[in-house]
Enzyme design. Sequence first.
Site, short mmCIF file in Angstrom:
data_model
loop_
_atom_site.label_atom_id
_atom_site.label_comp_id
_atom_site.label_asym_id
_atom_site.label_seq_id
_atom_site.Cartn_x
_atom_site.Cartn_y
_atom_site.Cartn_z
N LYS A 82 0.85 -1.20 0.00
CA LYS A 82 0.00 0.00 0.00
C LYS A 82 0.89 1.24 0.00
O LYS A 82 1.80 1.38 0.83
CB LYS A 82 -0.84 -0.02 1.29
C1 E4P Z 1 -8.25 1.51 3.56
O1 E4P Z 1 -7.46 0.78 3.06
C2 E4P Z 1 -8.01 2.32 4.76
O2 E4P Z 1 -7.17 1.62 5.62
C3 E4P Z 1 -9.28 2.63 5.52
O3 E4P Z 1 -10.43 2.33 4.76
C4 E4P Z 1 -9.28 3.98 6.13
O4 E4P Z 1 -10.51 4.18 6.75
P1 E4P Z 1 -10.77 5.35 7.80
O5 E4P Z 1 -11.04 6.60 7.03
O6 E4P Z 1 -11.99 4.91 8.55
O7 E4P Z 1 -9.56 5.46 8.67
#
Ligand code: E4P
Length: 212
Positions: A82
């Site tokens: 990522k």
């Molecule tokens: C996705 O890969 C992210 O880790 C996640 O959806 C972030 O979500 P949040 O905005 O609730 O922290």
Amino acid sequence: MEFFLDTAELDEIVKYKDFLDGVTTNPSTMSKHKPSEHSSLIKEICKVISGPVSVEVISEKYEDMVKEGQRISKISDNVCVKLPCTLDGLRACKTLSVKGIPTNLTLCFSSAQALLAAKCGATYVSPFMGRLDDNGHDGVLLVEEIVEIFDVQGCETKVLAASVRNLQHVIQSALVGASAVTMPPQILKQCFQHHLTTQGLERFAEDSQKNK
Ligand code: E4P
């Protein structure tokens, strides 16, 4: 649509593994575990889930991201690196993609970022619906726009709807054609729980006791 669980909690992943096509983690969810245990935790998650398990780099510079991404990808065959939608993240995406390493471009808040992620060979791009909604925008609209652009342009990158806050985000992202959605355990629970199902079961249980 692929269902991913947005968590680094192994017990939750094990509980829901039959529904899951993958897992996404991020530095916030990983921070609940000791840094020295991160690699073994990811290894364990990758044993439970055979689909992509996204693990985010914490480096901010291109060279460091590439090194960290390569290290992370060696943890298991199904790790997806990522990277943020920044200049360095996009460049690192291109380099890692050329080496055949799967990537997930995260913190995507615009169609232009998504297009660049696709140009750099990203496997997934993650538009953050909830954080856009929190800032007075329409997160689902962004997912819809990216799906349409990728369709028109013939991009192979998959749209992974992220930052899910409610059941409507799941349903709407499915309706507009997202390839995948990642949600926290409490939202996945809402996908199968319904008060009428619970109520119906209670009534059936009561009725089955009658005339005994
Ligand atoms: C996705 O890969 C992210 O880790 C996640 O959806 C972030 O979500 P949040 O905005 O609730 O922290």
